[in-house]
Design an enzyme around this catalytic site. Structure first.
Site, mmCIF file in Angstrom:
data_model
loop_
_atom_site.group_PDB
_atom_site.id
_atom_site.type_symbol
_atom_site.label_atom_id
_atom_site.label_comp_id
_atom_site.label_asym_id
_atom_site.label_seq_id
_atom_site.Cartn_x
_atom_site.Cartn_y
_atom_site.Cartn_z
ATOM 1 N N HIS B 6 9.896 1.796 0.105
ATOM 2 C CA HIS B 6 9.165 2.552 -0.919
ATOM 3 C C HIS B 6 8.102 1.678 -1.577
ATOM 4 O O HIS B 6 8.364 0.977 -2.555
ATOM 5 C CB HIS B 6 10.175 3.063 -1.955
ATOM 6 C CG HIS B 6 9.599 3.953 -3.012
ATOM 7 N ND1 HIS B 6 10.351 4.473 -4.029
ATOM 8 C CD2 HIS B 6 8.340 4.427 -3.223
ATOM 9 C CE1 HIS B 6 9.602 5.223 -4.819
ATOM 10 N NE2 HIS B 6 8.376 5.211 -4.354
ATOM 11 N N HIS B 8 3.746 1.910 -2.628
ATOM 12 C CA HIS B 8 2.509 2.700 -2.655
ATOM 13 C C HIS B 8 1.322 1.751 -2.773
ATOM 14 O O HIS B 8 1.429 0.666 -3.355
ATOM 15 C CB HIS B 8 2.488 3.647 -3.863
ATOM 16 C CG HIS B 8 3.650 4.576 -3.934
ATOM 17 N ND1 HIS B 8 3.842 5.594 -3.025
ATOM 18 C CD2 HIS B 8 4.689 4.661 -4.813
ATOM 19 C CE1 HIS B 8 4.953 6.254 -3.357
ATOM 20 N NE2 HIS B 8 5.484 5.706 -4.426
ATOM 21 N N ARG B 71 -0.945 5.887 -3.265
ATOM 22 C CA ARG B 71 -0.439 5.819 -4.636
ATOM 23 C C ARG B 71 0.050 7.197 -5.083
ATOM 24 O O ARG B 71 -0.703 8.183 -5.075
ATOM 25 C CB ARG B 71 -1.565 5.354 -5.554
ATOM 26 C CG ARG B 71 -1.137 5.121 -6.967
ATOM 27 C CD ARG B 71 -2.264 4.482 -7.777
ATOM 28 N NE ARG B 71 -1.728 3.984 -9.030
ATOM 29 C CZ ARG B 71 -2.384 3.179 -9.863
ATOM 30 N NH1 ARG B 71 -3.606 2.785 -9.547
ATOM 31 N NH2 ARG B 71 -1.828 2.770 -10.976
ATOM 32 N N ALA B 72 1.309 7.262 -5.516
ATOM 33 C CA ALA B 72 1.922 8.562 -5.827
ATOM 34 C C ALA B 72 1.264 9.225 -7.030
ATOM 35 O O ALA B 72 0.992 10.426 -7.018
ATOM 36 C CB ALA B 72 3.414 8.376 -6.078
ATOM 37 N N SER B 73 0.994 8.443 -8.067
ATOM 38 C CA SER B 73 0.461 9.066 -9.284
ATOM 39 C C SER B 73 -0.964 9.565 -9.072
ATOM 40 O O SER B 73 -1.440 10.404 -9.832
ATOM 41 C CB SER B 73 0.498 8.072 -10.448
ATOM 42 O OG SER B 73 -0.333 6.960 -10.176
ATOM 43 N N HIS B 178 8.783 12.987 -3.765
ATOM 44 C CA HIS B 178 8.067 12.176 -4.758
ATOM 45 C C HIS B 178 7.012 13.017 -5.465
ATOM 46 O O HIS B 178 6.040 13.431 -4.851
ATOM 47 C CB HIS B 178 7.417 10.962 -4.092
ATOM 48 C CG HIS B 178 7.254 9.784 -5.010
ATOM 49 N ND1 HIS B 178 6.613 9.865 -6.229
ATOM 50 C CD2 HIS B 178 7.680 8.495 -4.898
ATOM 51 C CE1 HIS B 178 6.647 8.668 -6.808
ATOM 52 N NE2 HIS B 178 7.298 7.826 -6.035
ATOM 53 N N HIS B 223 13.831 6.162 -6.619
ATOM 54 C CA HIS B 223 14.245 5.744 -7.961
ATOM 55 C C HIS B 223 15.764 5.878 -8.095
ATOM 56 O O HIS B 223 16.274 6.451 -9.059
ATOM 57 C CB HIS B 223 13.518 6.563 -9.039
ATOM 58 C CG HIS B 223 12.073 6.805 -8.697
ATOM 59 N ND1 HIS B 223 11.597 8.036 -8.335
ATOM 60 C CD2 HIS B 223 11.028 5.948 -8.597
ATOM 61 C CE1 HIS B 223 10.299 7.920 -8.043
ATOM 62 N NE2 HIS B 223 9.927 6.686 -8.190
ATOM 63 N N GLU B 284 9.496 -0.384 -4.845
ATOM 64 C CA GLU B 284 8.287 0.270 -5.348
ATOM 65 C C GLU B 284 7.354 -0.731 -6.009
ATOM 66 O O GLU B 284 6.708 -0.419 -7.004
ATOM 67 C CB GLU B 284 8.611 1.449 -6.292
ATOM 68 C CG GLU B 284 7.436 2.428 -6.386
ATOM 69 C CD GLU B 284 7.717 3.699 -7.188
ATOM 70 O OE1 GLU B 284 8.826 3.856 -7.710
ATOM 71 O OE2 GLU B 284 6.794 4.531 -7.257
ATOM 72 N N ARG B 290 5.935 -3.449 -14.083
ATOM 73 C CA ARG B 290 5.296 -4.635 -13.507
ATOM 74 C C ARG B 290 5.660 -5.933 -14.211
ATOM 75 O O ARG B 290 5.275 -7.010 -13.787
ATOM 76 C CB ARG B 290 3.780 -4.443 -13.517
ATOM 77 C CG ARG B 290 3.386 -3.184 -12.755
ATOM 78 C CD ARG B 290 1.906 -3.046 -12.526
ATOM 79 N NE ARG B 290 1.653 -1.824 -11.760
ATOM 80 C CZ ARG B 290 0.512 -1.511 -11.171
ATOM 81 N NH1 ARG B 290 -0.510 -2.335 -11.263
ATOM 82 N NH2 ARG B 290 0.393 -0.392 -10.495
#
Lengths: 348, 348
Positions: B6, B8, B71-73, B178, B223, B284, B290
């Protein structure tokens, strides 16, 4: 002594649901509207609804007092309008009051609020005042999503909610954040919507300065805090990335978690990562999960067993979780007996 | 070998976001629409975006291969219409493909799907086929809520999704469930919406017979499975009350959890309650969290450390979590090397 801070009157006599159905039917045809006095439930029916259920489980599990509120899934704030919700809330709260008066050592009351989608929470204040001031209740359940799964209300940290918070602070009552049923086919009520709401509320609190504005406002996040303790590192890290204060400083004077987590490893994690002062014993019996776990031979929701099993807890820790924290978070209970609290509502 | 299932491309060069902003601006004024060839990103810029980030962390943490997706977002399926989403997905997938070709030992691709609210998932099939057949990708990310926090699509178990599932089965690719960003002010994206979606999807699977219809369909719930492992007793109990089969029979041939849980107690619980065959290593990184945990001195998302710490896992268990399960759940990777997988997409 063991106080269960999270119980709903899920076993109310069938007359209550029948009355509600008539109320809902009358939304289209007001001539069908039931009157308050059409709801006739005798004391014996109330006793029968509890003796084989909540009271039996209190005895069997060795718990003493349940902080008791109307059935959460039946609040259904999305149905009808503000007047519908007000009448339904009053009926449900009155019934919980009768439970508390019949069993003043076993139950103290928490009220359902007459929320309605888009209606300012200010309008809930009269019913909150009635329940606290007249019925002797000690808290309220606050639904962050009266739309029932469509999440159309502002976040709990928006000023939209502030007048209600001012009243809660004045009356010294906490709120349990608790949604009702889900109308959204994506969300199973007890399996997704409840848990998601818990997680959502916590994150709203995390990203806000609500508790700077209300230093004594208190919320209980039920169902073990949703996903939050399991992802405590994620939340600590997100808060840090957002330059928020550490979570214990930022939130833990105001936010508490119950122990409605229905297996030992979950309770072990909860008590490991969340400070013991922020954990309140609860089982939500008779509630979302009613069966017996074939792996243990005990009810899934017999959460006392899990708390008892956690070897890392001292006797003092356990006393806080079982009793002390509830007495602190519900100041209207405080160090008083349940009977004394209920006496305040005896005249209503 | 350690496979991180996982990751991105959160560090893509700024030109990508600039191009997207032009695409969004053109929704109101088509004359502003950027052309594909307006997006110019050199190989050196791609290398620079990874060398100090994902590749550095792979080296530092001792992980080998990241299963990598856009990138998921930024998927933001709610923006524009189907054509908007298709063009944006193709651009993002092509960029991930370039990453995989530049670093064929370090990354293999998973695609973003060109979902759009209310548009049948069938329409995603051409892009899925292109990514799997031409680019050498091995899976897809499936967004259960293209509306971005309003949950207007049918549940993942509805026949609405079946044509896509038929194609996934045919191509032997799993989906990671996701969501993308949240437009709903109630839901913080990475703190609430992501986790809620994971919990929601699991409960949709639990209440359905989807895997009777698709015995070889596979989903990864990221997650750490949202709230699910923490509430495993609740889910076992709800399934039992609903007369569903035990969860291991009912779901665990098809549903897998990643290890994106950012503290040791969470990973300990995950590996204690979920069978080891259903847990896939993931971090992730570089993602939602971060920072460095001041309590440990290590990055919150350095999940390898937590897995290494779980004493109850045998070396064989750890090999499954780190590598074996990913090779099984992504059959197009299987026992092949990443370089060999990427060679299949080299001509694209």
């Amino acid at each position: 002594m063991i106080i269960d801070c999270h119980g709903h009157y899920t076993t109310a006599p069938a007359e209550l649901e029948a009355w509600r159905k008539r109320q809902i039917a009358a939304l289209d045809d007001p001539s069908k509207a039931p009157r308050r006095e059409d709801l006739v439930i005798g004391d014996d029916a109330i006793r029968a609804s509890l003796e084989g259920a909540q009271l039996k489980m209190q005895r069997e599990r060795g718990t003493d007092l349940t902080i008791f509120s109307p059935r959460a899934s039946f609040m259904a704030h999305h149905i009808g309008n503000e007047a519908t919700s007000r009448e339904w809330s009053e009926v449900c709260n009155d019934l919980v009051h009768r439970v508390c008066q019949l069993y003043p050592d076993n139950f103290i009351g928490v009220c359902q609020l007459p929320q309605s989608p888009g209606v300012p929470p200010t309008n809930c204040i009269p019913e909150l005042e009635r329940c606290i001031g007249e019925l002797g209740f000690v808290g309220c359940n606050l639904n962050p999503d009266p739309s029932g799964g469509y999440w159309k209300e502002p976040p709990l940290t928006d000023r939209w909610w502030y007048p209600l918070y001012e009243k809660m602070v004045e009356l010294e009552v906490p709120a349990m954040v608790h949604v009702s049923t889900s109308c959204n086919p994506c969300f199973h009520a007890t399996g997704a919507h409840y848990i998601n709401a818990d997680t959502t509320a916590f994150m709203q609190f995390l990203t806000s300065d609500l508790f700077k504005d209300f230093p004594t406002l208190r919320f209980i996040i039920p169902h073990g805090g949703g996903a939050v303790p399991y992802h405590w590192g994620r939340y600590r890290g997100i808060a840090q990335d957002m330059k928020r204060p550490p979570l214990d400083e930022h939130l833990l004077g105001n936010v508490f978690f119950d122990t409605c987590v229905y297996h030992y490893p979950g309770i072990e994690l909860l008590t490991k990562v969340i400070p013991v002062d922020n954990v309140l014993f609860a089982s939500e019996m008779v509630g979302a999960v009613r069966g017996i776990d074939p792996d243990t031979g005990h009810h899934y929701d017999d959460t006392r067993r899990y708390v008892d099993q956690v070897g890392a807890l001292s006797e003092q820790d356990r006393q806080k979780i079982f009793e002390g924290n509830a007495r602190r978070v519900f100041p209207r209970l405080g160090m008083r007996s349940a009977r004394e609290v209920n006496r305040a509502g005896a005249g209503a």
